[in-house]
Motif scaffolding. Structure first.
Motif, PDB file in Angstrom:
ATOM      1  N   ASP A  36       0.808  -1.219   0.000  1.00  0.00           N
ATOM      2  CA  ASP A  36       0.000   0.000   0.000  1.00  0.00           C
ATOM      3  C   ASP A  36       0.842   1.269   0.000  1.00  0.00           C
ATOM      4  O   ASP A  36       0.367   2.330   0.394  1.00  0.00           O
ATOM      5  N   GLY A  37       2.099   1.184  -0.408  1.00  0.00           N
ATOM      6  CA  GLY A  37       2.903   2.399  -0.439  1.00  0.00           C
ATOM      7  C   GLY A  37       4.381   2.096  -0.558  1.00  0.00           C
ATOM      8  O   GLY A  37       4.801   1.252  -1.362  1.00  0.00           O
ATOM      9  N   PHE A  38       5.204   2.776   0.267  1.00  0.00           N
ATOM     10  CA  PHE A  38       6.654   2.640   0.203  1.00  0.00           C
ATOM     11  C   PHE A  38       7.218   2.452   1.599  1.00  0.00           C
ATOM     12  O   PHE A  38       6.643   2.922   2.590  1.00  0.00           O
ATOM     13  N   GLU A  39       8.363   1.774   1.655  1.00  0.00           N
ATOM     14  CA  GLU A  39       9.112   1.699   2.899  1.00  0.00           C
ATOM     15  C   GLU A  39      10.598   1.845   2.593  1.00  0.00           C
ATOM     16  O   GLU A  39      11.053   1.588   1.466  1.00  0.00           O
ATOM     17  N   ALA A  84       7.954  10.701  -0.622  1.00  0.00           N
ATOM     18  CA  ALA A  84       8.668  11.673   0.201  1.00  0.00           C
ATOM     19  C   ALA A  84       8.301  11.516   1.666  1.00  0.00           C
ATOM     20  O   ALA A  84       9.157  11.608   2.560  1.00  0.00           O
ATOM     21  N   ALA A  85       7.031  11.261   1.928  1.00  0.00           N
ATOM     22  CA  ALA A  85       6.577  11.091   3.317  1.00  0.00           C
ATOM     23  C   ALA A  85       7.217   9.867   3.958  1.00  0.00           C
ATOM     24  O   ALA A  85       7.651   9.907   5.121  1.00  0.00           O
ATOM     25  N   ALA A  86       7.302   8.762   3.224  1.00  0.00           N
ATOM     26  CA  ALA A  86       7.907   7.547   3.775  1.00  0.00           C
ATOM     27  C   ALA A  86       9.365   7.778   4.140  1.00  0.00           C
ATOM     28  O   ALA A  86       9.850   7.322   5.185  1.00  0.00           O
ATOM     29  N   LEU A  87      10.069   8.487   3.286  1.00  0.00           N
ATOM     30  CA  LEU A  87      11.479   8.770   3.556  1.00  0.00           C
ATOM     31  C   LEU A  87      11.626   9.679   4.768  1.00  0.00           C
ATOM     32  O   LEU A  87      12.423   9.413   5.675  1.00  0.00           O
ATOM     33  N   VAL A 141       8.526  25.012 -12.886  1.00  0.00           N
ATOM     34  CA  VAL A 141       9.291  23.815 -12.504  1.00  0.00           C
ATOM     35  C   VAL A 141       9.531  23.807 -10.998  1.00  0.00           C
ATOM     36  O   VAL A 141       9.398  22.774 -10.333  1.00  0.00           O
ATOM     37  N   GLY A 142       9.879  24.969 -10.431  1.00  0.00           N
ATOM     38  CA  GLY A 142      10.080  25.059  -8.995  1.00  0.00           C
ATOM     39  C   GLY A 142       8.827  24.714  -8.215  1.00  0.00           C
ATOM     40  O   GLY A 142       8.885  24.042  -7.175  1.00  0.00           O
ATOM     41  N   SER A 143       7.683  25.149  -8.704  1.00  0.00           N
ATOM     42  CA  SER A 143       6.416  24.835  -8.047  1.00  0.00           C
ATOM     43  C   SER A 143       6.141  23.342  -8.069  1.00  0.00           C
ATOM     44  O   SER A 143       5.664  22.764  -7.085  1.00  0.00           O
ATOM     45  N   GLU A 144       6.435  22.704  -9.191  1.00  0.00           N
ATOM     46  CA  GLU A 144       6.252  21.255  -9.296  1.00  0.00           C
ATOM     47  C   GLU A 144       7.146  20.516  -8.309  1.00  0.00           C
ATOM     48  O   GLU A 144       6.719  19.586  -7.613  1.00  0.00           O
ATOM     49  N   LEU A 145       8.400  20.935  -8.236  1.00  0.00           N
ATOM     50  CA  LEU A 145       9.332  20.311  -7.309  1.00  0.00           C
ATOM     51  C   LEU A 145       8.877  20.479  -5.870  1.00  0.00           C
ATOM     52  O   LEU A 145       8.888  19.540  -5.071  1.00  0.00           O
ATOM     53  N   SER A 146       8.468  21.688  -5.531  1.00  0.00           N
ATOM     54  CA  SER A 146       8.017  21.961  -4.173  1.00  0.00           C
ATOM     55  C   SER A 146       6.800  21.112  -3.821  1.00  0.00           C
ATOM     56  O   SER A 146       6.715  20.563  -2.717  1.00  0.00           O
ATOM     57  N   ALA A 147       5.866  20.998  -4.751  1.00  0.00           N
ATOM     58  CA  ALA A 147       4.671  20.195  -4.503  1.00  0.00           C
ATOM     59  C   ALA A 147       5.002  18.714  -4.326  1.00  0.00           C
ATOM     60  O   ALA A 147       4.213  17.968  -3.737  1.00  0.00           O
ATOM     61  N   SER A 148       6.171  18.298  -4.810  1.00  0.00           N
ATOM     62  CA  SER A 148       6.597  16.907  -4.687  1.00  0.00           C
ATOM     63  C   SER A 148       7.353  16.633  -3.400  1.00  0.00           C
ATOM     64  O   SER A 148       7.755  15.493  -3.152  1.00  0.00           O
ATOM     65  N   GLY A 149       7.588  17.677  -2.600  1.00  0.00           N
ATOM     66  CA  GLY A 149       8.346  17.510  -1.372  1.00  0.00           C
ATOM     67  C   GLY A 149       9.828  17.760  -1.520  1.00  0.00           C
ATOM     68  O   GLY A 149      10.615  17.484  -0.614  1.00  0.00           O
ATOM     69  N   THR A 366       6.039  17.016   5.051  1.00  0.00           N
ATOM     70  CA  THR A 366       5.771  16.193   3.883  1.00  0.00           C
ATOM     71  C   THR A 366       4.652  16.826   3.069  1.00  0.00           C
ATOM     72  O   THR A 366       3.746  17.462   3.611  1.00  0.00           O
ATOM     73  N   PRO A 367       4.705  16.670   1.743  1.00  0.00           N
ATOM     74  CA  PRO A 367       3.657  17.263   0.913  1.00  0.00           C
ATOM     75  C   PRO A 367       2.316  16.592   1.148  1.00  0.00           C
ATOM     76  O   PRO A 367       2.234  15.472   1.662  1.00  0.00           O
ATOM     77  N   GLN A 368       1.266  17.287   0.783  1.00  0.00           N
ATOM     78  CA  GLN A 368      -0.065  16.721   0.906  1.00  0.00           C
ATOM     79  C   GLN A 368      -0.198  15.496   0.022  1.00  0.00           C
ATOM     80  O   GLN A 368       0.308  15.462  -1.093  1.00  0.00           O
ATOM     81  N   ARG A 369      -0.846  14.468   0.535  1.00  0.00           N
ATOM     82  CA  ARG A 369      -0.992  13.239  -0.237  1.00  0.00           C
ATOM     83  C   ARG A 369      -2.126  13.376  -1.249  1.00  0.00           C
ATOM     84  O   ARG A 369      -3.115  12.666  -1.223  1.00  0.00           O
ATOM     85  N   GLU A 370      -1.976  14.356  -2.119  1.00  0.00           N
ATOM     86  CA  GLU A 370      -2.922  14.559  -3.206  1.00  0.00           C
ATOM     87  C   GLU A 370      -2.153  14.367  -4.510  1.00  0.00           C
ATOM     88  O   GLU A 370      -0.990  14.748  -4.618  1.00  0.00           O
TER      89      GLU A 370
END
Length: 733
Positions: A36-39, A84-87, A141-149, A366-370
């Motif tokens: 169900d995700g990453f570890e 990003a959240a898992a890390l 591009v910066g906005s995309e990166l930021s939204a990705s964490g 961590t970024p929003q999980r959206e």
């Protein structure tokens, strides 16, 4: 009262401090998929626990042939937040001080991740001469990166193209220090926001690479020595760095090369004296990948390499083993211990900007999980990438108005050459794989625009029925595409068998002629076409190639560079007259492979020097033709004590809107140095409505306009064929 960073630094052990300045993992190996995700993987968990946290992680989302990540294995756009959240959760759990990790990603011309925005390469961005659109694309591009964490983007900007034999020519903003500096400022401003205003919201910290003079490496050989004096170092290679500092860049990457024998990543005069003492830089300095370990050839061992780099001013390593020795070295050497504190503080200061200190809950960092609204490889910034591709195309020649082609007169169109039906060749180096079918080849784009015509596409040979065509398009040049079965060096550069690659990191060339007998291919295409049928060459390339032989066989040449996923559509639009070619060359095109390097701002003219090549320049910086010619007239220079105003009048006599580029070149005489043949003082890209006239002015500081202040000083200015000369105003008293 102690600041948060002061208190944290005082509480950290030497081991924990060293962990903050180490960046050892390949990020794509740090996670594995679960149901169900990453570890976190065992190797990554071991590294995190070793240091009681993590300073920075490189390339969590990187996808390409070196990482081995593709659409079947890598992290997809909609999964980035969870990854990003898992890390971060694993890092926070291991950190006694609840300090998160800086996530670092490659973004040389867009984000090198699945679904990441792909822009034209820097050489194409430079050929647009369009600061506003480059700034806008960098923002997105910066906005995309930021939204990705992501917190840090590694951005190519500082290398100045001084030798076309260098495989990384495509990463440069051309050969002019002034053009490179202006574009560097625009990129930093876009990604970080004016005054760093987007940091912590929708922007990322920019680490500019590579510092310094990597484009001056002898013979165009990647990472080798740069032999130049302090004047040329500062005027040419440090001009983009100063622009980056002025824009507020939060990081620099020290280059592989040495300058007069001193490696950049062990150069205290460069990394501390120049950056921090002279210019007040307050960000971090990162070493290029494994560059510290490579100092062993100088120092004799890894401990000496670590000490040299740290004391010179390196704050963060990249994959090196040497910095893992810092805890022991700090215990033995007070100077190393003090320098480690300084480097750690700089890393923590950057983390504080992103809220990565004393994190109570993982959700805070961590970024929003959206799901990111990416969808495909270019969905975030299609308008920006498409607009830049369209504006980057340079019409080099157009004999007898061969272009644009008349779509209604085309019943059969031949599109031939090695890159006629190749999409990856349009993208350049340092790009992720695109989803299948998400971008067309040049042949496919022309077919889509000409649904009623027969399109003859051939990559390997000249079709026997070429003589039936109403026009021929021959797509020539090179590619920096990294196939998944290629061999790579330990830093990810192409090594050994490079497949078809004729450019990119690790692909330096001794001969910048068109590779693979393409001159002969063009001659054969000309021979097979019926008399009077136009033959158009489209040059897909990431470096200046010699096109002298091509000109003998074709009616028009369109330089396309590596224009990105929207490049084929942009090329098709220009060839068929739906769009104007408005790009201008940001580099010199040589007439013969043995005359390189030859640059517009050399101090001596190479014309007439070689008995066998009287004219070494085929096309100069700033060259580019238009379908709808813009008239430029009335060049005026108004000399003041503090500034010089340069003015011209421009008019669009055509029936439709257009854009044009106006570079201001100068030859400055005076002072105690041999003047450069030509220098770029200013430029402007302007839009003109049909029939519109306008006055364009530039205010240039007199100290920049004139090389000296004596009566013997003078500056000759050229703007699109118009010339004028001025001398400085005499000083009073």
């Amino acid at each position: 009262m102690k600041s948060q960073v002061d208190a944290l630094l005082a509480a950290m052990t030497v081991q924990e401090k060293a962990g903050q300045v180490n960046q050892r993992l390949h990020g794509w190996t740090a996670l594995r998929r679960t149901g169900d995700g990453f570890e976190v993987t065992d190797s990554a968990r071991e590294e995190i626990e070793r240091w009681g946290g993590l300073g920075a992680l490189y390339g969590l989302f990187r996808a390409d042939a070196w990482s081995g990540q593709h659409w079947g294995t890598g992290i997809r756009p909609e999964e980035r937040a969870d990854a990003a959240a898992a890390l971060q959760e694993a890092v926070l759990a291991a950190s006694p001080h609840r300090t998160g990790a800086l996530l670092v990603e490659e973004a040389p011309h867009g984000h090198q991740a699945l679904g990441g925005t792909v822009l034209p390469v820097n050489l194409n961005l430079a050929s647009t001469w369009d600061l506003a659109r480059v700034r806008e694309a960098a923002h997105r591009v910066g906005s995309e990166l930021s939204a990705s964490g992501v917190h840090i983007a590694l951005v190519s900007a500082l290398d100045v193209l001084r030798d076309p034999r260098w495989g990384r020519a495509e990463e440069c903003f051309g050969e002019s220090a002034m053009l490179a500096a202006e574009l560097t400022h625009a990129v930093v401003d876009g990604m970080q926001g004016p005054g760093r205003s987007r940091i912590g919201t929708d922007g990322v910290a920019v680490v500019l690479k590579h510092l310094a003079a990597q484009g001056e490496a002898v013979g165009g050989r990647n990472g080798q020595s740069a032999h130049l004096g302090p004047q040329d170092l500062h005027e040419i290679h440090l001009a983009p760095a100063e622009a980056g500092i002025d824009a507020g860049a939060l990081g620099f990457m020290a280059a592989y090369n040495d300058i007069d024998g001193v490696p950049c990543c062990a150069n205290p005069e460069l990394l501390t004296g120049y950056l921090r003492t002279r210019h007040g830089f307050d960000g971090i300095v990162m070493a290029d990948g494994l560059a510290i370990d490579r100092l062993v050839d100088m120092t004799g061992d890894l401990a000496g390499a670590a000490r040299a780099a740290l004391l010179a001013g390196i704050d963060l390593s990249l994959w090196d083993e040497a910095f893992t020795l810092l805890p022991r070295l700090a215990e033995e050497d007070d100077q190393v211990a003090a320098a480690l504190d300084v480097a750690c503080r700089r890393v923590l200061n950057l983390k504080e900007r992103f809220g990565l200190l004393d994190v109570r809950a993982p959700a805070e960092v961590t970024p929003q999980r959206e799901s990111l609204t990416l969808g495909s490889a270019t969905a975030v910034t299609p308008d920006s990438s498409r607009a830049l591709a369209a504006r980057s195309l340079v019409l080099l020649t157009n004999e007898a108005g061969a272009l644009p082609l008349n779509p209604s007169a085309l019943t059969t169109l031949a599109v031939v050459g090695p890159w006629a039906d190749d999409v990856p060749a349009l993208l350049g180096d340092y790009v992720p794989p695109l989803p299948p079918g998400s971008a067309p080849s040049i042949g496919q784009a022309l077919g889509a625009q000409l649904p009623e015509a027969e399109i003859l596409i051939s990559e390997d040979a000249i079709p026997a029925h070429l003589g039936q065509a109403d026009a021929g398009i021959v797509v020539i040049g090179g590619t920096s595409h990294r196939p998944y079965d290629a061999e790579f060096a330990d830093n990810g550069a192409i090594a050994g068998r490079a497949g078809q690659a004729t450019g990119g990191e690790g692909v330096d060339l001794a001969d910048v002629s068109l590779p693979g007998a393409q001159d002969e291919l063009v001659r054969r295409a000309r021979h097979h076409l019926a008399p009077g049928v136009p033959l158009i060459a489209v040059v897909v390339a990431g470096r200046p190639h010699v096109l002298t032989g091509v000109l003998e066989s074709v009616d028009a040449v369109l330089w396309a560079g590596y224009p990105g996923p929207w490049g084929a559509e942009a090329i098709s639009a220009v060839l068929l007259g739906e769009a104007e070619p408005t790009g201008r060359l940001p580099m010199t095109l040589p007439s013969h492979p043995s005359v390189v390097p030859v640059r517009h701002d050399d101090r001596q003219d190479a014309t007439g020097v070689y008995l066998d090549v009287a004219e070494p320049v085929l096309f100069p910086v700033g060259h580019g033709l238009e379908y709808q010619k813009v008239e430029v007239a009335e060049l005026r220079l108004d000399v003041g004590a503090e500034q010089v105003v340069v003015a011209v009048r421009v008019r669009n006599p055509g029936q439709r809107p257009t854009e044009t580029v106006l570079p201001v070149f100068a030859h400055r005489r005076g002072g105690l140095r041999v003047p450069r043949r030509q220098e770029l003082l200013a430029f402007r890209r302007i839009a003109l409505a049909a029939g519109e006239s306008a006055e364009v002015t530039w205010s240039i500081p007199a100290s920049r306009f004139f090389a000296g202040t004596s009566r013997a000083s003078s500056t000759a200015v050229t703007v699109r064929g118009l010339s004028a000369t001025a001398s400085p105003r005499p000083t009073v008293g």
